[in-house]
Scaffold this motif. Structure first.
Motif, PDB file in Angstrom:
ATOM      1  N   ASP A   1       0.960  -1.065   0.111  1.00 25.90           N
ATOM      2  CA  ASP A   1      -0.107  -0.220  -0.008  1.00 25.90           C
ATOM      3  C   ASP A   1       0.844   1.192  -0.054  1.00 25.90           C
TER       4      ASP A   1
ATOM      5  N   ARG B  23       0.371   4.068   0.130  1.00 25.25           N
ATOM      6  CA  ARG B  23       0.161   5.209   1.394  1.00 25.25           C
ATOM      7  C   ARG B  23       0.592   4.884   2.528  1.00 25.25           C
TER       8      ARG B  23
ATOM      9  N   ASP C 231       4.667   5.179   2.044  1.00 25.24           N
ATOM     10  CA  ASP C 231       5.111   6.527   2.068  1.00 25.24           C
ATOM     11  C   ASP C 231       5.207   7.054   3.431  1.00 25.24           C
TER      12      ASP C 231
ATOM     13  N   SER D  54       4.375  12.655   8.153  1.00 25.91           N
ATOM     14  CA  SER D  54       3.645  11.400   8.227  1.00 25.91           C
ATOM     15  C   SER D  54       2.504  11.535   9.081  1.00 25.91           C
TER      16      SER D  54
ATOM     17  N   SER E 251      -1.183  11.214   7.051  1.00 22.31           N
ATOM     18  CA  SER E 251      -1.473  10.075   6.437  1.00 22.31           C
ATOM     19  C   SER E 251      -1.532   8.908   7.423  1.00 22.31           C
TER      20      SER E 251
ATOM     21  N   ILE F 273      -4.614   6.485   7.861  1.00 27.25           N
ATOM     22  CA  ILE F 273      -4.497   5.016   7.607  1.00 27.25           C
ATOM     23  C   ILE F 273      -4.554   4.115   8.809  1.00 27.25           C
TER      24      ILE F 273
END
Length: 437
Positions: free
Chosen positions: A113, A115, A118, A131, A134, A138
């Motif tokens: 994934d 996302r 990263d 981060s 995100s 997530i």
């Protein structure tokens, strides 16, 4: 009984990891599924934090072996989502971040994934703040997956400074879904720090109590001791003594003594003289007759706490009598600093020869209208009177009702004494430079 338990535990670790070792040495690494290797790594890591430090070497071996396996794995191996999760867990368990980068570049089929990878790349690359958003998006999706506990730790670490309440919620989730593991140990230890820094003292003490019940044999328990000592010193007035004693009750005598010594030292440096005296006294009680080093340290910290008190001379005698060979380099610096302060407090101000010549013989007796020598010395050692910095641990607030003499600004003897006092305080600050807990 303890020996038998350790023997059984060590044997269990050996048996659990033996297939991995045998396969790694006798067969090609390509025959090993990464998710199976990760299971062995998790077992070994959990064993380490529960007290079997002999398994640490096995942990290093497994990390190296898994890294090699992931780097040489055929991309089709990650058709199995368990191996994808294994690679992510490896990256969040102290693995090589460059290995994750390599896997992402080779991931043509889109098994990982983007996302999540990263966000992890930003975190592992030291850009945790980038981060945060995100990871927050997530985490709900992955919280109940195999990577959920590890992702909770990463998410918490990324928001500790900006949102401590959210960080604690992540840590609490990690503890809930991974009890008795290295994940819970790390979450508890970090929660103590976060809650303490945020001022949530009761909550921080609750985490400390739970850690003391479960993980005192962890190789990271020394970090816990430092966190607990800082918590007790910083918030001594808000804590109940029985709460502190309850946490310490789970420790054996040597560990209790060590914590009391750390507490006495930090309290003395921080100017918490009452706590320093109490902790030093308890450390002395817990020291045997043949344990000279702990006794010497307790006497030093108790002496440091006594310097600002009325009986400075007795405190100085105690400090001077402590053998230097029983002290570390930093503690010898503390001893030198305390001795310097005590000498300055006890030293009488000396008038210059020119000033003495101007004083009539009949005026040499102490006038009840002006300040006496003790008061003058007291003011001279108070850096706040001249805008100086407060020395660590030994400065006390100036007593109410004392005023600077009107002629202090033009009295050469007074100014000379004040200058000497400031110079000595500068030396003390230099001695204590870099001091911490």
């Amino acid at each position: 009984m303890g020996f038998l338990r350790r023997l059984l535990l060590t044997g269990t670790v050996f048996c659990a990891t033996l297939p991995v070792i045998a396969s790694a040495r006798a067969a090609s690494p390509d025959d090993l599924a990464p998710y199976k290797m990760i299971r062995s790594l998790q077992f070994v890591q959990d064993t380490v934090v529960l007290g079997d430090h002999s398994a640490m070497e096995m942990q290093r071996f497994l990390l190296t072996t898994i890294d090699e396996r992931l780097r040489t794995a055929d991309p089709s191996l990650f058709d199995d989502p368990r191996n994808v999760d294994a690679a992510l867990v490896y990256a969040m368990s102290g693995g090589n971040p460059e290995t994750l980068e390599l896997l992402i570049k080779k991931d043509i089929a889109g098994h990982f994934d983007s996302r999540l990878t990263d966000a992890l790349r930003s975190y592992l690359g030291g850009r945790g703040s980038q981060s945060v958003k995100s990871l927050a998006e997530i985490f709900p999706e992955y919280k109940r997956s195999r990577v959920g506990p590890y992702l909770a730790l990463v998410s918490a670490n990324s928001v500790i400074r900006k949102d401590p309440k959210l960080a604690l919620s992540y840590f609490d989730w990690a503890r809930l879904v991974a009890p008795g593991t290295i994940v819970e140990e790390a979450a508890l230890r970090r929660s103590i720090h976060v809650a303490g820094e945020a001022g949530w003292i009761d909550r921080s003490m609750t985490y400390a109590n739970r850690y003391a019940r479960r993980y005192l044999r962890s190789p990271y328990a020394s970090q816990f001791a430092d966190l607990f000592v800082k918590l007790a010193v910083d918030h001594f007035d808000a804590l109940k003594e029985e709460d502190i004693l309850e946490v310490l009750s789970f420790m054996d005598v040597p560990r209790q003594r060590e914590v009391y010594l750390r507490m006495a030292r930090l309290a003395a440096i921080s100017g918490k003289n009452k706590l320093a005296s109490l902790a030093a006294e308890r450390a002395q009680i817990l020291s045997g007759d043949d344990e000279s080093v702990p006794k010497a340290l307790a006497e030093l910290y108790s002496g440091l706490a006594s310097v600002p008190s009325g009986d400075v001379a007795a405190a100085m005698e105690t400090i001077v009598a402590i053998p230097d060979d029983k002290l570390s380099v930093k503690d010898r610096a503390l001893k030198a600093a305390a001795r310097a302060v005590a000498e300055e407090v006890l030293r009488m101000p000396q008038a210059s020869a020119k000033q003495e010549a101007k004083v009539p013989a009949e005026a040499e007796t102490i006038s009840h209208e002006g300040p006496d020598e003790a008061e003058t010395a007291d003011r001279a050692m108070d850096p706040q009177a001249e805008g100086g910095e407060t020395p660590v641990a030994v400065a006390e607030p100036e007593q109410e009702g004392k005023k600077r003499p009107e002629n202090a600004g033009t009295d050469p003897a007074f100014e000379n004494f004040l200058s000497s006092g400031r110079s000595k305080l500068g030396e003390i600050d230099a001695l204590l430079e870099g001091e911490g807990s």
